[in-house]
Design an enzyme around this catalytic site. Structure first.
Site, PDB file in Angstrom:
ATOM      1  N   ASN A   3       0.934  -1.169   0.085  1.00  0.00           N
ATOM      2  CA  ASN A   3      -0.066   0.035   0.093  1.00  0.00           C
ATOM      3  C   ASN A   3       0.778   1.298  -0.147  1.00  0.00           C
ATOM      4  OD1 ASN A   3      -1.787   2.244   0.400  1.00  0.00           O
ATOM      5  ND2 ASN A   3      -2.304   1.370   2.714  1.00  0.00           N
ATOM      6  N   LYS A  21      -0.120   4.356  -0.203  1.00  0.00           N
ATOM      7  CA  LYS A  21      -0.730   5.234   0.541  1.00  0.00           C
ATOM      8  C   LYS A  21      -0.396   6.672  -0.319  1.00  0.00           C
ATOM      9  CE  LYS A  21      -0.388   3.126   4.781  1.00  0.00           C
ATOM     10  NZ  LYS A  21      -0.205   3.098   6.322  1.00  0.00           N
ATOM     11  N   HIS A  75      -9.401   0.935   5.341  1.00  0.00           N
ATOM     12  CA  HIS A  75      -8.154   1.372   5.793  1.00  0.00           C
ATOM     13  C   HIS A  75      -8.324   2.246   6.953  1.00  0.00           C
ATOM     14  CE1 HIS A  75      -4.127   2.544   6.603  1.00  0.00           C
ATOM     15  NE2 HIS A  75      -3.878   1.466   6.118  1.00  0.00           N
ATOM     16  N   GLU A 104      -6.615   4.620   8.050  1.00  0.00           N
ATOM     17  CA  GLU A 104      -6.314   6.121   8.097  1.00  0.00           C
ATOM     18  C   GLU A 104      -7.744   6.758   7.400  1.00  0.00           C
ATOM     19  OE1 GLU A 104      -2.796   5.586   5.797  1.00  0.00           O
ATOM     20  OE2 GLU A 104      -1.887   4.951   7.619  1.00  0.00           O
ATOM     21  N   GLU A 142      -5.038  -5.198  10.734  1.00  0.00           N
ATOM     22  CA  GLU A 142      -4.217  -4.114  10.818  1.00  0.00           C
ATOM     23  C   GLU A 142      -4.380  -3.357  12.191  1.00  0.00           C
ATOM     24  OE1 GLU A 142      -2.054  -2.851   6.888  1.00  0.00           O
ATOM     25  OE2 GLU A 142      -3.769  -1.666   7.409  1.00  0.00           O
ATOM     26  N   GLY A 196       2.727   1.850  11.005  1.00  0.00           N
ATOM     27  CA  GLY A 196       3.744   3.175  11.021  1.00  0.00           C
ATOM     28  C   GLY A 196       4.389   3.411  12.539  1.00  0.00           C
ATOM     29  N   SER A 222       3.667  -2.240  10.557  1.00  0.00           N
ATOM     30  CA  SER A 222       5.265  -2.096  10.793  1.00  0.00           C
ATOM     31  C   SER A 222       5.704  -3.428  10.238  1.00  0.00           C
ATOM     32  CB  SER A 222       5.431  -1.746  12.191  1.00  0.00           C
ATOM     33  OG  SER A 222       4.924  -0.671  12.608  1.00  0.00           O
TER      34      SER A 222
END
Ligand code: 13P
Length: 247
Positions: A8, A10, A93, A95, A165, A171, A211
């Site tokens: 991904n 992003k 996702h 985010e 996730e 991250g 990560s």
């Protein structure tokens, strides 16, 4: 066994960066037996598709509209993604949930739109740090699955991949242990068994994301009940992502 290794990107990479990435990446993965998918931004999809034609690497989009077509300025419909050669789309996702306030009802609509045109869906689910610390992750994950897979027929599950996730692992260089992800993979499969059947629970693909780098990829990928990885930051470097893709 074949693994599913997804990158991904992003909101990273210009058109030129995408070109140079793909040129470096493809020769490094040409012998891989895994299903490798890259998810560039919308504007780079069509170009990326042209660069991928001679390879087995597939293309995915990072998002899709919950509407079919029409007066929705700035949105991208599932049929458009399909028409430029995407095979997959990421939905839900964290985010998008956190920064763009996407809720389960909209995510459910997006899944139905994507399946309707023949895209495969990568549904991202995971718990917050609070839910993990307070042992509420099972409840959280089961609720997301129940709400977001609502209305799907059992035969549509073959086009759904669940990406676990955990929000606190994205991250951050922190990740659950392989034992902890095995537990969640089982929670996911048990919920699918309860809603559908034992067969679907066995066959559904479950990925881990959060990560991941080339040092830990193998251990996470080989965990019980895990079929592959959804990689963010480490997928931006073609050499690093190739190492992960070749697990
Ligand atoms: P990182 O690999 O950068 O933690 O991101 C994971 C992710 O969000 C993939 O969708």
């Amino acid at each position: 066994m074949k693994k599913y290794i997804f990158g991904n990107f992003k909101m990273n990479m210009s058109l030129k960066d995408t070109e140079s990435y793909i040129e470096k990446f493809l020769p490094l993965v040409e012998n891989s037996k895994n299903e490798i998918v890259i998810f560039p931004s919308f504007v780079n999809l069509m170009f990326a598709k042209q660069k991928l034609t001679a390879s087995k690497v597939l293309l995915g989009a990072q998002n899709v509209s919950s509407e079919t077509f029409g007066a929705y300025t700035g949105e991208t419909g599932a049929f458009m993604l399909k028409s430029v050669g995407a095979s997959y789309v990421i939905v839900g996702h964290s985010e998008r949930r956190k920064l763009f306030l996407e809720k389960s009802d909209v995510i459910n609509k997006k899944i139905l739109e994507a399946l309707g045109v023949g895209l495969k869906v990568v549904l991202c689910i995971g718990e917050t740090k609070y839910e993990r610390t307070n042992k509420k992750y099972k409840q959280a994950i089961e609720k997301l699955l129940a709400d977001e897979l609502k209305g799907l027929y059992e035969n549509e599950l073959k086009n759904i991949i669940i990406a676990y996730e955990p929000l606190w692992a994205i991250g951050t260089d922190k990740r659950p242990s392989t034992k902890e992800i095995e537990e969640v993979a089982l929670i996911i499969r048990n919920k699918i068994k309860q809603e559908y059947s034992e067969n679907s629970a066995k066959n559904i693909k479950v990925l881990y994301g959060g990560s991941i780098n080339s040092q830990v990829a193998k251990a996470y990928c080989m965990a019980e009940g895990i079929n592959g990885l959804l990689v963010g930051g480490a997928s931006l470097n073609p050499q690093e992502f190739a190492k992960i893709a070749n697990v």
